[in-house]
Write a protein that holds these residues in place. Structure first.
Motif, PDB file in Angstrom:
ATOM      1  N   PHE A  34       2.810  -0.486  -7.214  1.00 52.27           N
ATOM      2  CA  PHE A  34       1.633  -0.328  -6.208  1.00 52.27           C
ATOM      3  C   PHE A  34       2.091  -0.249  -5.360  1.00 52.27           C
ATOM      4  O   PHE A  34       1.410   0.674  -4.004  1.00 52.27           O
ATOM      5  CB  PHE A  34       1.198  -1.958  -6.410  1.00 52.27           C
ATOM      6  CG  PHE A  34       0.165  -2.059  -7.275  1.00 52.27           C
ATOM      7  CD1 PHE A  34      -0.625  -1.519  -8.004  1.00 52.27           C
ATOM      8  CD2 PHE A  34       0.586  -3.236  -7.770  1.00 52.27           C
ATOM      9  CE1 PHE A  34      -1.598  -1.390  -8.056  1.00 52.27           C
ATOM     10  CE2 PHE A  34      -0.668  -4.002  -8.197  1.00 52.27           C
ATOM     11  CZ  PHE A  34      -1.604  -2.884  -9.168  1.00 52.27           C
ATOM     12  N   TYR A  35       3.525  -0.355  -5.111  1.00 57.68           N
ATOM     13  CA  TYR A  35       4.316   0.356  -3.133  1.00 57.68           C
ATOM     14  C   TYR A  35       4.480   1.711  -4.113  1.00 57.68           C
ATOM     15  O   TYR A  35       4.596   2.076  -2.508  1.00 57.68           O
ATOM     16  CB  TYR A  35       5.533  -0.143  -3.546  1.00 57.68           C
ATOM     17  CG  TYR A  35       5.697  -2.184  -2.732  1.00 57.68           C
ATOM     18  CD1 TYR A  35       5.306  -2.283  -1.405  1.00 57.68           C
ATOM     19  CD2 TYR A  35       6.406  -2.764  -3.272  1.00 57.68           C
ATOM     20  CE1 TYR A  35       5.713  -2.897  -0.720  1.00 57.68           C
ATOM     21  CE2 TYR A  35       6.246  -3.989  -2.380  1.00 57.68           C
ATOM     22  CZ  TYR A  35       5.904  -4.161  -1.665  1.00 57.68           C
ATOM     23  OH  TYR A  35       5.623  -5.223  -0.210  1.00 57.68           O
ATOM     24  N   GLN A  36       4.371   2.246  -5.234  1.00 53.74           N
ATOM     25  CA  GLN A  36       5.229   4.028  -5.636  1.00 53.74           C
ATOM     26  C   GLN A  36       3.245   4.216  -4.869  1.00 53.74           C
ATOM     27  O   GLN A  36       3.294   5.871  -4.429  1.00 53.74           O
ATOM     28  CB  GLN A  36       5.209   4.639  -6.452  1.00 53.74           C
ATOM     29  CG  GLN A  36       6.244   3.840  -6.609  1.00 53.74           C
ATOM     30  CD  GLN A  36       6.921   3.946  -8.559  1.00 53.74           C
ATOM     31  OE1 GLN A  36       6.220   4.692  -8.958  1.00 53.74           O
ATOM     32  NE2 GLN A  36       8.572   3.856  -8.840  1.00 53.74           N
ATOM     33  N   ALA A  37       2.046   3.335  -4.971  1.00 51.80           N
ATOM     34  CA  ALA A  37       1.255   4.490  -4.729  1.00 51.80           C
ATOM     35  C   ALA A  37       1.059   4.058  -2.951  1.00 51.80           C
ATOM     36  O   ALA A  37      -0.200   5.208  -2.595  1.00 51.80           O
ATOM     37  CB  ALA A  37       0.024   2.819  -5.339  1.00 51.80           C
ATOM     38  N   LEU A  38       1.534   2.854  -3.130  1.00 52.41           N
ATOM     39  CA  LEU A  38       1.496   3.128  -1.004  1.00 52.41           C
ATOM     40  C   LEU A  38       1.914   4.068  -1.041  1.00 52.41           C
ATOM     41  O   LEU A  38       1.438   4.994   0.329  1.00 52.41           O
ATOM     42  CB  LEU A  38       1.686   1.603  -0.721  1.00 52.41           C
ATOM     43  CG  LEU A  38       1.434   1.465   0.562  1.00 52.41           C
ATOM     44  CD1 LEU A  38       0.200   1.355   1.686  1.00 52.41           C
ATOM     45  CD2 LEU A  38       2.800   0.013   0.941  1.00 52.41           C
ATOM     46  N   GLU A  39       3.015   4.440  -0.584  1.00 50.86           N
ATOM     47  CA  GLU A  39       3.306   5.436  -0.144  1.00 50.86           C
ATOM     48  C   GLU A  39       2.817   6.779  -0.814  1.00 50.86           C
ATOM     49  O   GLU A  39       2.209   7.806   0.481  1.00 50.86           O
ATOM     50  CB  GLU A  39       5.754   5.842  -1.117  1.00 50.86           C
ATOM     51  CG  GLU A  39       6.271   6.345  -0.142  1.00 50.86           C
ATOM     52  CD  GLU A  39       6.597   6.754   1.197  1.00 50.86           C
ATOM     53  OE1 GLU A  39       6.107   7.736   1.502  1.00 50.86           O
ATOM     54  OE2 GLU A  39       6.472   5.311   1.509  1.00 50.86           O
ATOM     55  N   ALA A  40       2.241   7.332  -1.792  1.00 51.11           N
ATOM     56  CA  ALA A  40       1.667   8.671  -1.963  1.00 51.11           C
ATOM     57  C   ALA A  40       0.340   8.182  -1.755  1.00 51.11           C
ATOM     58  O   ALA A  40       0.541   9.723  -0.453  1.00 51.11           O
ATOM     59  CB  ALA A  40       1.339   8.641  -3.803  1.00 51.11           C
ATOM     60  N   ASN A  41      -0.207   7.659  -0.965  1.00 50.59           N
ATOM     61  CA  ASN A  41      -1.407   7.133  -0.130  1.00 50.59           C
ATOM     62  C   ASN A  41      -1.017   7.244   1.090  1.00 50.59           C
ATOM     63  O   ASN A  41      -1.659   8.055   2.007  1.00 50.59           O
ATOM     64  CB  ASN A  41      -1.804   6.025  -0.302  1.00 50.59           C
ATOM     65  CG  ASN A  41      -2.807   5.708  -1.919  1.00 50.59           C
ATOM     66  OD1 ASN A  41      -3.390   7.331  -2.099  1.00 50.59           O
ATOM     67  ND2 ASN A  41      -2.500   4.554  -2.594  1.00 50.59           N
ATOM     68  N   ILE A  42       0.247   7.022   1.912  1.00 52.85           N
ATOM     69  CA  ILE A  42       0.499   7.179   3.040  1.00 52.85           C
ATOM     70  C   ILE A  42       0.789   8.761   3.793  1.00 52.85           C
ATOM     71  O   ILE A  42       0.886   9.115   4.263  1.00 52.85           O
ATOM     72  CB  ILE A  42       1.851   6.041   3.566  1.00 52.85           C
ATOM     73  CG1 ILE A  42       1.586   5.107   3.707  1.00 52.85           C
ATOM     74  CG2 ILE A  42       2.929   7.022   4.378  1.00 52.85           C
ATOM     75  CD1 ILE A  42       2.483   3.454   3.092  1.00 52.85           C
ATOM     76  N   GLN A  43       1.488   9.332   2.223  1.00 55.37           N
ATOM     77  CA  GLN A  43       1.960  10.463   2.326  1.00 55.37           C
ATOM     78  C   GLN A  43       0.646  11.686   2.420  1.00 55.37           C
ATOM     79  O   GLN A  43       0.721  12.745   3.472  1.00 55.37           O
ATOM     80  CB  GLN A  43       2.574  11.519   1.522  1.00 55.37           C
ATOM     81  CG  GLN A  43       3.940  10.140   1.594  1.00 55.37           C
ATOM     82  CD  GLN A  43       4.830  10.948   0.012  1.00 55.37           C
ATOM     83  OE1 GLN A  43       4.556  11.316  -0.466  1.00 55.37           O
ATOM     84  NE2 GLN A  43       5.920  10.410   0.310  1.00 55.37           N
TER      85      GLN A  43
END
Length: 189
Positions: A34-43
């Motif tokens: 979920f944190y990796q998804a958050l980072e991808a979505n932020i980028q």
């Protein structure tokens, strides 16, 4: 354009893998995804994806017994969800916030957010969401010893569960009837 689409897809895939791990009880692994998804979505600048990731992170934290941390993530995501007029997401997030407050023993706030969730579910005509929130309200009222209100919401939850089952049964029978008619027409030809 294609690169942006791939990042968005990456956020979705990472969230999905997080869900699989969450449902399996692998909370630490779920959080990682979920944190990796958050980072991808932020980028990617995907605000909806960011909100979805934060809701997911909050839900995992609550499951891990960290309701205060869960509440922070759920509250952050609520304003974004409301900005995009995502009623389904709003109903679920309001209910999540109510659950967080309930875990934190802040029953008045839990009740307030659950009632907001229920009203919105009713406005949307979502029997499933209405049922889920009615169940939460029944639990809240039971905890505070208001058994009259608790019974009221358990009855609502039960009635909605029966209605949903009836609708699903009618839809299933309709599909079966259509399949039967198609099969009979195929046999005639």
């Amino acid at each position: 354009q294609q690169k942006t689409g791939l990042k968005k897809d990456l956020g979705i895939v990472l969230n999905n893998v997080g869900h699989v791990n969450y449902r399996s009880g692998n909370f630490d692994i779920a959080l990682t995804f979920f944190y990796q998804a958050l980072e991808a979505n932020i980028q990617d600048g995907d605000e909806r994806g960011i909100a979805a990731s934060k809701v997911n992170i909050g839900t995992v934290y609550r499951s891990m017994g960290e309701a205060k941390r869960a509440l922070e993530y759920h509250l952050e995501s609520l304003s974004v969800i409301q900005k995009f007029n995502d009623k389904f997401g709003e109903v679920n997030t309001l209910r999540s916030i109510a659950q967080d407050y309930l875990e934190l023993k802040q029953v008045d706030k839990a009740t307030s957010f659950a009632i907001k969730s229920l009203k919105l579910a009713q406005e949307m005509g979502s029997l499933s969401e209405e049922k889920n929130t009615a169940g939460l309200l029944a639990e809240i009222y039971s905890i505070v010893g208001n058994f009259k209100e608790s019974a009221k919401y358990y009855k609502i939850e039960s009635r909605l569960k029966d209605s949903i089952f009836s609708i699903e049964k009618v839809e299933y029978l309709g599909r079966m009837q259509a399949a039967f008619e198609i099969e009979n027409k195929a046999k005639e030809n």
